[in-house]
Design an enzyme around this catalytic site. Structure first.
Site: not given
Ligand code: IVH
Length: 758
Positions: A38-39, A42, A87, A120, A122, A124, A143, A231, A297, A321, A415, A418, A433, A439
Site C-alpha cells: 500500500d505504501a 501511495d 427492468s 447470472e 441477480k 441486489d 437508471r 452484465y 438471459k 426470484k 430463571c 428453576c 441462570c 435447573c
Molecule cells: S439485466 C435488459 N442482469 O435487476 C435487462 N439485471 O429487475 C436489464 N439486476 O434494473 C437488466 N442483477 O438493477 C440484469 N445480472 C443481472 C442483474 C440485473 C441485478 C437488476 C438491475 C435491473 C433489475 C431488474
C-alpha cells in the site's frame, strides 16, 4: 490529448504513472493479487497527484487521482439514456420458468428442444450505465425512470473495481450496464464505523450502496466500499463486429478489464436453469454479496433481437426470484429460553408469517444487548429474517407503527424454569441462570447434548424419553444413564420390551468412545467438536486436561490485558513512591495496594499478576512483554476466553464429581495409535495440510475420515477458507463445495480419499 504548457517528459511520466496505478489497482481490487505494498502504491499516487497539481492541463478523465473524489456538487445533472434502461419480468416457480422458455420457443418458432441461456446472479444493488468513449470512462448515470437518470460520474470514478480506461477498447462509444453494490462484510464494517462516529447506520447493503452513490460530495463516496459488476450492454457504436452471444459479450467485457460475475454459466433448457437456481439457493450465503434471485438471459443476441420487448422488459430475460428472506409481522410476546449452559435467550413469539420459504412463529432476539440495540418492544411490527437454514431472527422494529401500549422487554430476575437468580456479568452479553444442574432446563439440554450423535452417540434416546426420565427423576445427570434398568425403562410411556433392550445396548456401547467425543459430550461452554478433538489430541488424558491452568493455555501475559493497559500498569507501578511500596509485604496487602493504585484492574487480573510477580520489587521490574497478553494459545483454537471456560468447568466440584461418576460407570477410550486424535501421529505425511469434510460418504463415517487424516498429521476444520488444502467431498455437499470451487480449492471425492490415506 495535447498539453501546451507541460514539458513532454512530464506528460510521459504522468501517463506512465497512470498506467502503473491502473495496473496495481486491478491487481489489488479485482484479482486480489497485489504486487506492491500500500505504501509503494501511495508513493506513485502522490507523485502523480503532484504532477497534475503543478501542470493542470495534463489532467485526464482516466486519472486514478480522481478515485479519491472531487469538489462537491449542488445537484446532479440529468442524463438522457439513448437506449432505455429496462427492468425484468419476474418468475417465482419452476412452472413460471418453464412457461418462460415455452413462450420463447413459440415466438422463435424454434424446433430445438431447448433454448440456450446464460445464468447470472441477480445482484441486489443499484443499476448504472457507464459510457466509455475511445476506451476512457467519460460518463456514468443512474437508471432513474429508465429514460432519464442522474449524472453520477465523479462518484462512479471512486469505485476501485471500475476501470477508468479499458484495455484494447475499439475506437468509438461503448455503453455497459451493471450493478453497484456493497459486500456483506464490508457493509457490517461500514455500519460499525458509522455507529462509532455517530453517523447514519444503514438498514441493508443495498440502501448503503444507493445512499453512497447519491452523495453530492464524492470524497465521501470514495470512502464507501462500493463494488461493481457489469452484465449488459447499452448503446454501442464501434467499427468492430460485435460478439454473437451474451456469453461472448461478457468475455469481451472481461478482457477489456470490466468486472463480470464469476458465477455465470451457460445452460441449455429450463430444467438446467431450475437446477442452477436450486444450487444457488445453497451457495447464496457463501457469496460475499447479497443476491435476490437468478437472471436467465437468452444467449444468442440474434434471438434476443428477434424476441424484442414488451413494455418495460425484454422477452429474452427473466428474474427468477429467491423466496423473500425478510417479512414483517407482529411481535406478540417474548419468552426466555434456558440453554445448556444456562444462557437466557429472548425468543420472540410472532403472529405467524411466511418467510424464507417457511411459516415462522418464533424468532430469536439473541440477547438483551441485541434487544436494546434493535430497540424492539412487545406489540411492535417487526422485520423477521430467515436466511437459508439459519434460525429466524428479529431484525428490527418499524417504530412508526408502534402501538401506544407497546411494552418494554424485561430480563427476568429469576430463571423462568428453576427460579434461581439470573446473573448478568459486565463482560459477556448473555444473562445466565445460576441454577446449573439444579435447573431442569439446563439438565435437559445438557442431557440432549450428551447423548447426541456427535457426542456419546446414544441412539434411540430422543427428546420425549429424556423428558420422561427427567420428570420421573430416573436420570438427573448424564452418569445416571449408565445405571438405568430395563424395569425402569418399561415404566415409561410407549417403551416396549424390545426398544428398552435396544436403548440399554446403545447406552452400553456408548461407553467405548474417544476422548474427543467425551470432552465434547461434557458440554463445556464454547467448546465445540473441533476444539474438543484438539484438546484430546493435545492432552491425551482427561486428568491432564482437568489440571491445566489458564496460564498453561495462554502462556504469555495476563489474559485480557492488551498493550495500552500493560503500558499504563507499568507506568503506574514504577511511578509509585518507594516508601509507599515498602510497607506492602503480605499477599492480601499487596492485593489491596494494587487495586487501590491500578484503577480498572479486575480481581482476576490482580491474582494473575501476583501469581507471577509476588513481591513489590518484582512488580516494579516487569516489562510490557511480561504482562501484555499475546492471545496466542498453546492449544489450537483455545484463546483466553475459552481457556477461562475450560478451567472454570473443571474447577467446579459438581463437574469433577460427574466426570468421576462417568468414568466409574465404565466410559473409556482407546489410547492405541490411529483410533483417536489424542495419539501423536505416527505418520506425518499430511502435516501442515488443512482439510474440510462435507457431505455423505459410503465407506467411511466422517469421524473415521477425520481420525485417519489427523493420524497422518493433517488438521481438520469446519469451514472452507483460503487456508484449506482441500475439501473432502461426499454426496450432497452443499455450500462448502460451492465455496471451495469459488476459492479455487482442490476437491477430493471419496475414491481420491482412499489414495490420500493409503
Ligand atoms: S439485466 C435488459 N442482469 O435487476 C435487462 N439485471 O429487475 C436489464 N439486476 O434494473 C437488466 N442483477 O438493477 C440484469 N445480472 C443481472 C442483474 C440485473 C441485478 C437488476 C438491475 C435491473 C433489475 C431488474
Amino acid at each position: 490529448m495535447t498539453n501546451t504548457d507541460a514539458p513532454s517528459d512530464v506528460v510521459e511520466q504522468a501517463e506512465k504513472l497512470r498506467k502503473e496505478l491502473a495496473h496495481h489497482n486491478r491487481q489489488y481490487y479485482e484479482l486480489d493479487q497485489p504486487e506492491i505494498s500500500d505504501a509503494q502504491y501511495d508513493v506513485l499516487f502522490r507523485e502523480l497527484q503532484a504532477l497534475e497539481k503543478q501542470f493542470p492541463t495534463i489532467a485526464s478523465p482516466d486519472s486514478p487521482t480522481l478515485r479519491v473524489g472531487g469538489a462537491a456538487l449542488d445537484k446532479f445533472s440529468k442524463v438522457e439514456h439513448r437506449q432505455p434502461m429496462l427492468s425484468l419480468d419476474n418468475a417465482f416457480s419452476e412452472k413460471e420458468l418453464n412457461d418462460f422458455e415455452q413462450r420463447i420457443k413459440d415466438r422463435l418458432k424454434s424446433k430445438t428442444t431447448s433454448i440456450e441461456f446464460v445464468a447470472e446472479p441477480k445482484l441486489d444493488g443499484l443499476a448504472v450505465s457507464l459510457i466509455y468513449q475511445d476506451g476512457v470512462f467519460t460518463q456514468g448515470a443512474t437508471r432513474g425512470d429508465g429514460n432519464t437518470g442522474e449524472d453520477i460520474t465523479p462518484n462512479l470514478r471512486t469505485i476501485r473495481s471500475l476501470p477508468l480506461r479499458l484495455d484494447d477498447a475499439p475506437a468509438g462509444r461503448i455503453e455497459v450496464r451493471g450493478e453497484v453494490f456493497i459486500d456483506k462484510g464490508a457493509f457490517e464494517e461500514l455500519n460499525r464505523h458509522q455507529a462509532k462516529h455517530k453517523e447514519k447506520v444503514f438498514v441493508n447493503p443495498r440502501n448503503a450502496a444507493a445512499g453512497s452513490l447519491r452523495l453530492l460530495d464524492s470524497t465521501i463516496t470514495a470512502q464507501r466500499p462500493l463494488r461493481i459488476i457489469v452484465y449488459a450492454m447499452g448503446l454501442i457504436e464501434v467499427e468492430n463486429t460485435l460478439p454473437e452471444t451474451h456469453w461472448d459479450m461478457l468475455q469481451w467485457f472481461s478482457r477489456m478489464g470490466l468486472p463480470v460475475s464469476d458465477q455465470s454459466e451457460t445452460l441449455s433448457g429450463a430444467s438446467a436453469c431450475q437446477q442452477y437456481y436450486e444450487r444457488m439457493i445453497d451457495t447464496r450465503d457463501s457469496l460475499p454479496y447479497e443476491i435476490d434471485g437468478i437472471v436467465f438471459k437468452v444467449n444468442s443476441l440474434k434471438q434476443q433481437q428477434d424476441l424484442g420487448f414488451v413494455s418495460r422488459a425484454p422477452r429474452w430475460a427473466v428474474a427468477y426470484k429467491f423466496p423473500a428472506e425478510e417479512a414483517t409481522t407482529q411481535l406478540l410476546s417474548v419468552d426466555f429460553q434456558v440453554g445448556r449452559t444456562g444462557a437466557l435467550t429472548p425468543v420472540a413469539r410472532l403472529e405467524p408469517v411466511f418467510v424464507g420459504g417457511a411459516m415462522v412463529s418464533n424468532a430469536t432476539l439473541h440477547n438483551m444487548d441485541e434487544v436494546a440495540r434493535k430497540g424492539v418492544m412487545v406489540g411492535d411490527t417487526v422485520t423477521v429474517r430467515r436466511a437459508g437454514d439459519v434460525i429466524p431472527e428479529v431484525v428490527g422494529a418499524i417504530v412508526s407503527k408502534r402501538p401506544d401500549d407497546a411494552a418494554r422487554i424485561m430480563l427476568p430476575e429469576s430463571c423462568p424454569v428453576c427460579t434461581s437468580p439470573v446473573i448478568v456479568s459486565d463482560d459477556v452479553a448473555v444473562a445466565k441462570c445460576s441454577g446449573g444442574f439444579n435447573c431442569a432446563a439446563q439438565r435437559r439440554e445438557a442431557l440432549k447434548h450428551f447423548v447426541s450423535r456427535r457426542a456419546m452417540n446414544i441412539d434411540g434416546l430422543g427428546e420425549k424419553l429424556i423428558d420422561q426420565l427427567l420428570e420421573r427423576h430416573m436420570v438427573n445427570r448424564p452418569s445416571d444413564l449408565y445405571s438405568l434398568t430395563k424395569e425402569q425403562l418399561l415404566e415409561l410411556d410407549l417403551v416396549a420390551e424390545k426398544s428398552a433392550e435396544n436403548l440399554l445396548n446403545a447406552i452400553d456401547s456408548s461407553k467405548q468412545t474417544t476422548l474427543g467425543r467425551f470432552i465434547f459430550a461434557l458440554g463445556i461452554p464454547e467448546v465445540g467438536e473441533t476444539t474438543a478433538r484438539q484438546l484430546a489430541a493435545h492432552f491425551g488424558d482427561i486428568d491432564k486436561l482437568a489440571a491445566a491452568s489458564h496460564e498453561y493455555f495462554v502462556p504469555t501475559g495476563i489474559p485480557g490485558i492488551g498493550k495500552t493497559r500493560a503500558v499504563r500498569i507499568i507506568e503506574t507501578l514504577q511511578s509509585l513512591p518507594q516508601q509507599d511500596s515498602d510497607l506492602v509485604a503480605s499477599k492480601p496487602a499487596l492485593e489491596k495496594w494494587l487495586s487501590e493504585h491500578l484503577s480498572g484492574i479486575k480481581p482476576a487480573e490482580i491474582d494473575a499478576l501476583l501469581d507471577r510477580f509476588p513481591s513489590v520489587s518484582s512488580l516494579r521490574s516487569i516489562t510490557s512483554a511480561d504482562i501484555q497478553s499475546k492471545g496466542e494459545s498453546r492449544v489450537e483454537g483455545v484463546g483466553a476466553t475459552m481457556a477461562t471456560f475450560i478451567v472454570d468447568f473443571f474447577n467446579h466440584t459438581d463437574n469433577a464429581k460427574e466426570i468421576r461418576s462417568l468414568l466409574g460407570a465404565g466410559i473409556q477410550w482407546s489410547t492405541s495409535a490411529g483410533t483417536e486424535a489424542a495419539d501423536a501421529p505416527t505418520d506425518d505425511s499430511l502435516a501442515g495440510s488443512v482439510y474440510v469434510i462435507s457431505g455423505k460418504f459410503t465407506n467411511m463415517s466422517r469421524d473415521e475420515i477425520t481420525a485417519a487424516l489427523v493420524a497422518k498429521g493433517a488438521k481438520v476444520t469446519g469451514s472452507v477458507s483460503k487456508k484449506t488444502t482441500a475439501l473432502i467431498c461426499g454426496e450432497a455437499a452443499g455450500s462448502k463445495l460451492a465455496k471451495a470451487e469459488a476459492l479455487g480449492i482442490e476437491v477430493f471425492t471419496e475414491s481420491a480419499l482412499d489414495k490420500l490415506l493409503s
